[in-house]
Design an enzyme around this catalytic site. Structure first.
Site, PDB file in Angstrom:
ATOM      1  N   GLY A  95       0.827  -1.190   0.000  1.00 33.94           N
ATOM      2  CA  GLY A  95       0.000   0.000   0.000  1.00 33.94           C
ATOM      3  C   GLY A  95       0.865   1.245   0.000  1.00 33.94           C
ATOM      4  N   ILE A  98       4.801   6.712  -3.241  1.00 37.68           N
ATOM      5  CA  ILE A  98       6.207   6.521  -3.577  1.00 37.68           C
ATOM      6  C   ILE A  98       7.094   6.789  -2.361  1.00 37.68           C
ATOM      7  CG2 ILE A  98       6.697   8.897  -4.327  1.00 37.68           C
ATOM      8  CD1 ILE A  98       8.209   7.493  -6.753  1.00 37.68           C
ATOM      9  N   THR A  99       8.176   6.046  -2.268  1.00 35.18           N
ATOM     10  CA  THR A  99       9.151   6.299  -1.215  1.00 35.18           C
ATOM     11  C   THR A  99      10.548   5.973  -1.723  1.00 35.18           C
ATOM     12  OG1 THR A  99       9.590   6.055   1.156  1.00 35.18           O
ATOM     13  CG2 THR A  99       9.145   4.029  -0.072  1.00 35.18           C
ATOM     14  N   HIS A 101      14.429   4.297  -0.710  1.00 37.25           N
ATOM     15  CA  HIS A 101      15.274   3.492   0.169  1.00 37.25           C
ATOM     16  C   HIS A 101      16.727   3.695  -0.250  1.00 37.25           C
ATOM     17  CE1 HIS A 101      11.768   1.579   1.741  1.00 37.25           C
ATOM     18  NE2 HIS A 101      11.497   0.926   0.631  1.00 37.25           N
ATOM     19  N   ALA A 167       8.843   5.887   7.158  1.00 38.67           N
ATOM     20  CA  ALA A 167       7.712   5.577   6.279  1.00 38.67           C
ATOM     21  C   ALA A 167       7.304   4.123   6.484  1.00 38.67           C
ATOM     22  CB  ALA A 167       8.091   5.813   4.815  1.00 38.67           C
ATOM     23  N   GLY A 169       4.709   1.007   4.780  1.00 37.73           N
ATOM     24  CA  GLY A 169       3.802   0.523   3.745  1.00 37.73           C
ATOM     25  C   GLY A 169       3.797  -0.989   3.774  1.00 37.73           C
ATOM     26  N   GLY A 180       7.035  -3.292   4.907  1.00 39.14           N
ATOM     27  CA  GLY A 180       7.204  -2.879   6.296  1.00 39.14           C
ATOM     28  C   GLY A 180       7.552  -1.418   6.458  1.00 39.14           C
ATOM     29  N   PHE A 181       8.701  -1.135   7.113  1.00 36.23           N
ATOM     30  CA  PHE A 181       9.034   0.245   7.462  1.00 36.23           C
ATOM     31  C   PHE A 181      10.426   0.617   6.964  1.00 36.23           C
ATOM     32  CE2 PHE A 181      10.369  -2.350  11.112  1.00 36.23           C
ATOM     33  CZ  PHE A 181      11.672  -1.916  11.313  1.00 36.23           C
ATOM     34  N   CYS A 198       5.660   9.818  -0.394  1.00 39.35           N
ATOM     35  CA  CYS A 198       4.349   9.318   0.017  1.00 39.35           C
ATOM     36  C   CYS A 198       3.213  10.185  -0.533  1.00 39.35           C
ATOM     37  CB  CYS A 198       4.238   9.214   1.541  1.00 39.35           C
ATOM     38  SG  CYS A 198       5.493   8.134   2.245  1.00 39.35           S
TER      39      CYS A 198
END
Length: 245
Positions: A95, A98-99, A101, A167, A169, A180-181, A198
């Site tokens: 869910g 955008i993010t 990493h 964040a 999701g 996860g996070f 996000c």
């Protein structure tokens, strides 16, 4: 449903790992847990197998991921721009929007059967947030929630300059979780300038090292987050080898 609750969580630190490789690994574990649950439906309760739970920690090379509800225009780079930033991009099945990493960010992937704990996805998300909030507290930082916005924020009460430090999701199917996070510890925040994080354009992002003004020991942070997760979920963490799935 198996009435036996497995409160053990197999912990694996995957180190720095390519995003797609970690995603494939998650999927492998996820589908194995789901397969056990489906098989349990066809046998008497006393013959049912327990389902395993996992917690994966890792860091990723620079990567942008877009969730199912996200908009592609929230990535502000084209293909050439991604190459210049030495970053990759994936549309994925969690869910959220955008993010980013990258190195210096603690990424946690709990792949657990919520039937072993509680079947409440909102409670699950709040528990993930709480582990990060308690970890921030260990460093003298007050973190919290902004209603309607999943994740962990600083300046969430006064909201003079609210900024996201973690964040979250997730995906769930048959009460099995994945994704996860992403907790910004020593992350290069410049990479967030290439997205609308996000999908939220009016709030900033931050990291633990920026807030404290010094680099932070990632191993120490990882241990604190893991301990808080174990306390909140009331699970027993068991260190597992990478092939134990």
């Amino acid at each position: 449903m198996n009435s036996i609750k497995n409160k053990k969580v197999l912990f694996q630190n995957l180190g720095q790992i390519d995003y797609k490789e970690a995603w494939d690994y998650q999927e492998k574990i996820f589908h194995k847990i789901v397969a056990v649950k489906l098989a349990n439906r066809d046998v008497p309760e006393d013959q049912q197998k327990i389902t395993n739970n996992y917690l994966l920690f890792c860091e990723h090379p620079h990567v942008y991921t877009l969730g199912k509800s996200g908009k592609e225009e929230h990535l502000l780079l084209n293909e050439d721009g991604l190459k210049q930033k030495n970053a990759t991009y994936y549309k994925i099945n969690r869910g959220g929007d955008i993010t980013y990493h990258g190195p210096g960010q603690l990424v946690g992937y709990p792949i657990i059967d919520l039937d072993n704990f509680f079947t409440d996805i909102h409670k699950y998300l709040r528990f993930l947030e709480e582990a990060i909030i308690l970890t921030l507290q260990d460093y003298g930082i007050v973190g919290g929630r902004i209603p309607g916005m999943t994740g962990v924020w600083l300046d969430h009460i006064e909201k003079r300059n609210p900024r996201k430090i973690c964040a979250i999701g997730v995906k769930t199917s048959r009460w099995v979780t994945m994704h996860g996070f992403a907790f910004n510890v020593n992350a290069d925040l410049n990479y967030f300038n290439n997205i609308i994080p996000c999908g939220i354009s009016d709030k900033a992002v931050t990291s633990l090292d920026k807030e404290l003004g010094k680099p932070i020991n990632m191993e120490e942070v990882s241990e604190k987050v893991k301990q808080h997760l174990a306390e909140i979920f009331e699970f027993e963490s068991v260190t597992a080898l990478a092939d134990e799935n």
